[in-house]
Scaffold this active site. Structure first.
Site, short mmCIF file in Angstrom:
data_model
loop_
_atom_site.label_atom_id
_atom_site.label_comp_id
_atom_site.label_asym_id
_atom_site.label_seq_id
_atom_site.Cartn_x
_atom_site.Cartn_y
_atom_site.Cartn_z
N SER A 1 19.39 -1.98 4.06
CA SER A 1 18.43 -2.43 2.86
C SER A 1 18.31 -1.03 2.14
CB SER A 1 17.07 -2.75 3.58
OG SER A 1 16.44 -1.81 4.15
N ILE B 1 19.59 0.00 -0.77
CA ILE B 1 20.86 0.65 -1.35
C ILE B 1 20.91 0.42 -2.92
CG2 ILE B 1 22.30 0.85 0.74
CD1 ILE B 1 23.71 -1.84 -0.06
N GLY B 2 20.04 -0.19 -3.30
CA GLY B 2 19.75 -0.48 -4.99
C GLY B 2 20.07 -1.98 -5.52
N SER C 1 35.22 0.72 6.19
CA SER C 1 35.06 -0.48 5.55
C SER C 1 34.72 -1.55 6.50
CB SER C 1 36.42 -0.81 5.17
OG SER C 1 37.30 -0.88 6.20
N LYS C 2 34.54 -1.10 7.90
CA LYS C 2 34.14 -2.06 8.68
C LYS C 2 32.73 -2.82 8.56
CE LYS C 2 36.35 -3.07 11.90
NZ LYS C 2 37.58 -3.89 12.05
N CYS D 1 -5.64 5.64 -13.57
CA CYS D 1 -6.44 4.70 -12.62
C CYS D 1 -7.33 5.53 -11.84
CB CYS D 1 -5.42 3.94 -11.87
SG CYS D 1 -6.28 2.48 -11.27
N LEU D 2 -7.06 5.68 -10.67
CA LEU D 2 -7.83 6.52 -9.60
C LEU D 2 -8.01 7.98 -10.22
CD1 LEU D 2 -9.52 6.87 -7.10
CD2 LEU D 2 -7.54 7.41 -5.93
N GLN E 1 -10.67 8.13 -12.58
CA GLN E 1 -12.17 8.32 -11.67
C GLN E 1 -12.40 9.37 -10.97
OE1 GLN E 1 -11.61 4.69 -9.27
NE2 GLN E 1 -11.14 3.56 -10.86
N HIS F 1 -2.28 1.58 -16.46
CA HIS F 1 -1.03 2.43 -15.88
C HIS F 1 -0.15 2.22 -16.97
CE1 HIS F 1 -2.15 2.42 -11.55
NE2 HIS F 1 -2.97 1.39 -11.88
N GLU G 1 2.88 3.78 -16.99
CA GLU G 1 3.99 3.66 -16.42
C GLU G 1 4.50 2.55 -16.26
OE1 GLU G 1 1.40 3.65 -12.69
OE2 GLU G 1 1.46 4.30 -14.86
#
Length: 533
Positions: free
Chosen positions: A16, A18-19, A191-192, A382-383, A386, A511, A513
């Site tokens: 897992s 890998i994009g 490749s296996k 956000c935080l 604050q 946020h 972003e």
């Protein structure tokens, strides 16, 4: 649902992380100008959504305009496709099981035994087709989370197999992203793992039309022939996905390798990817990556430092700004639990991002104090807003016991709650999907840094919070030099603050972003970096 609906299914193999999300978004971008593309992410976990999952475990939680808390891959979908996604496009097994159990209680299965097949697979299919219908989609990009062979995604794999039978093989194509390792000391691609991964997929009734090989280097001819032979694909249908300086190179790489042509031929469609604008921006990013015209160093002071993906959208925001300002931005994630002033001396600017709980509070407050006193460009999110308020209250206004009601680590009763719980949050016990979530309007005060950056007095930004600035202290803050430059639409809540005397000291409750695009960088990040130059 359109009769000529086309579907691309992306699965992952070997390992897992890998994009798949970037790969799915990159392929989708090749079709975005000619087709109404809708991305769907299928996650096998039993959470209804990732909203309560620790970012260190699953990456950042991405918040949509409709208030949905979804997988971080939706950030890639939105940024690559320049669209606003919907929470219904994130199909989790938690949502599916919840719907099935509700239907069973309502008697919708007419006394039949409720089983994984057909009831779960039918519910997944129904959800997918409902999305296609409601969005009037020409094409669906379905990313199946996890790795082929995982117990969690077996039912999603079975569902897309059934969909192929229902809509015909000419309307659906399967793409398998795999990993080709080059073990240290051997200097040879293997490749296996890919062969085994594809065989596992074959056993489930899926035969990929395209294999995308994630690797550190371009596949050798020998490995390419081997994969083609044992995975039943043409060698031209094996696509390289090598390490790159920026993820925005990937759609261009796929274009050059003819991914759109292979898939168009399979689906009997025509497409013109229009890759020129992206190529220009990527050219700027790459040139500065190798021979930077100017380097800006940014510290991201956060509590989820164990995993870079915890702040993926912030990093992408900086990449977008760098492309437009023609420079290189190096961002460093610093654990707020280990912060000290010496850590910050090498940086041109400081970002304090969002987070939950009291862990790392004082380290972030120290970083904010350092930025304010040394006139270093600062952006709080956000935080971060604050804590900027708390720092200012303590060290400028003399309210030494200023704190937030969220901080449960106090050993004394809170007498000066400069940050308190939103009125609408009082009495709420559940944690999931109960915050102030999604896109809300913000009214900007004229003649402020924020107003100058946005160039208008009303904007829409995305929120994810339970706490806010206590209005009882706003006048005191203003007298001492910290003003509120952005309010909620009813002018009852502070959404942006700034210190006009500083070069750039701005903090927002939202946020920024989450809505950045490579074609249109988030304004507050743009302002931060310009102040650093």
């Amino acid at each position: 649902m359109k009769k000529n609906l086309k579907i691309l299914v992306i699965t992952g193999g070997v390992i897992s992380g890998i994009g798949k999300g970037v790969t799915s978004a990159s392929i989708a971008r090749l079709f975005r100008y000619d087709f109404r593309v809708t991305p769907i992410k299928c996650d096998g976990y039993l959470n209804t959504d990732p909203g309560t999952i620790n970012p260190v475990e699953h990456g950042e939680v991405f918040v949509l305009d409709d208030g949905g808390e979804v997988d971080m891959d939706f950030g890639h979908y939105e940024r690559f496709l320049n669209l606003n996604a919907k929470s219904s496009w994130n199909i989790t097994m938690g949502k599916i099981y919840k719907k099935i159990l509700e239907n069973e209680r309502k008697g919708k299965y007419l006394g039949r035994t409720v089983q994984l097949i057909p009831h779960v697979t039918d519910e997944i299919k129904s959800t997918i087709f409902q999305i296609a219908s409601s969005e009037n989609s020409d094409m669906l990009i379905i990313e199946i989370g996890g790795t082929v062979g995982d117990m969690e995604n077996i039912l999603f794999i079975e569902t897309v197999r059934q969909i192929r039978q229902e809509i015909g093989s000419g309307n659906i194509s399967f793409i398998h992203l795999t990993y080709v390792p080059s073990p240290a000391g051997i200097n040879e691609q293997k490749s296996k793992p890919t062969q085994q991964s594809v065989k596992t997929l074959n056993k489930a009734g899926i035969f990929p039309d395209l294999i995308i090989a994630r690797s550190s280097q371009v596949l050798t001819d020998q490995i390419r022939k081997k994969v083609a032979m044992f995975c039943n694909v043409e060698s031209t249908s094996i696509i390289d996905n090598v390490d790159v300086s920026t993820i925005y190179e990937i759609p261009i790489s796929f274009y050059k390798q003819g991914v759109h042509e292979i898939l168009s031929s399979k689906l009997n469609i025509k497409v013109d990817p229009k890759i020129e604008e992206l190529s220009k921006l990527v050219g700027v990013i790459k040139s500065n990556f190798f021979v930077p015209k100017k380097i800006i160093n940014i510290a991201i002071c956060g509590k989820y430092a164990e995993l870079d993906d915890s702040y993926a959208s912030i990093r992408e925001s900086l990449v977008h700004v760098a492309a437009h300002l023609d420079l290189l931005i190096k961002s460093t994630l610093i654990d707020s639990n280990d912060l000290n002033e010496s850590c910050l001396k090498e940086f041109d600017g400081i970002i304090v991002p969002g987070g939950f709980g009291g862990k790392g509070y004082e380290g972030k407050i120290m970083a904010i104090k350092y930025a304010r006193e040394n006139n270093i460009p600062f952006l709080g999110i956000c935080l971060g807003l604050q804590l900027a308020v708390i720092e200012f209250a303590r060290n400028v206004c003399g309210i030494l016991d200023a704190d937030t009601e969220e901080n449960l680590a106090r050993d004394k009763p809170l007498k000066s709650p400069v940050i308190h719980l939103l009125p609408e949050q009082k009495g709420i016990k559940d944690k999931g999907a109960t915050m102030r979530l999604g896109g809300y309007p913000v009214i900007l005060k004229k003649n402020t840094i924020a107003f100058k950056l946005y160039g208008q007095d009303r904007i829409i930004e995305r929120f994810r919070h339970r706490y806010e600035v206590n209005n009882d202290y706003i006048d005191l803050f203003a007298k001492n030099g910290l003003i509120v430059s952005g309010f909620s639409s009813d002018f009852k809540m502070a959404k942006l603050i700034e210190i006009p005397e500083n070069k750039f000291f701005v903090a927002c409750q939202f946020h920024p972003e989450l809505i950045t695009r490579i074609e249109n960088p988030a304004k507050l990040f743009l302002g931060l970096i310009k102040a650093c130059i």
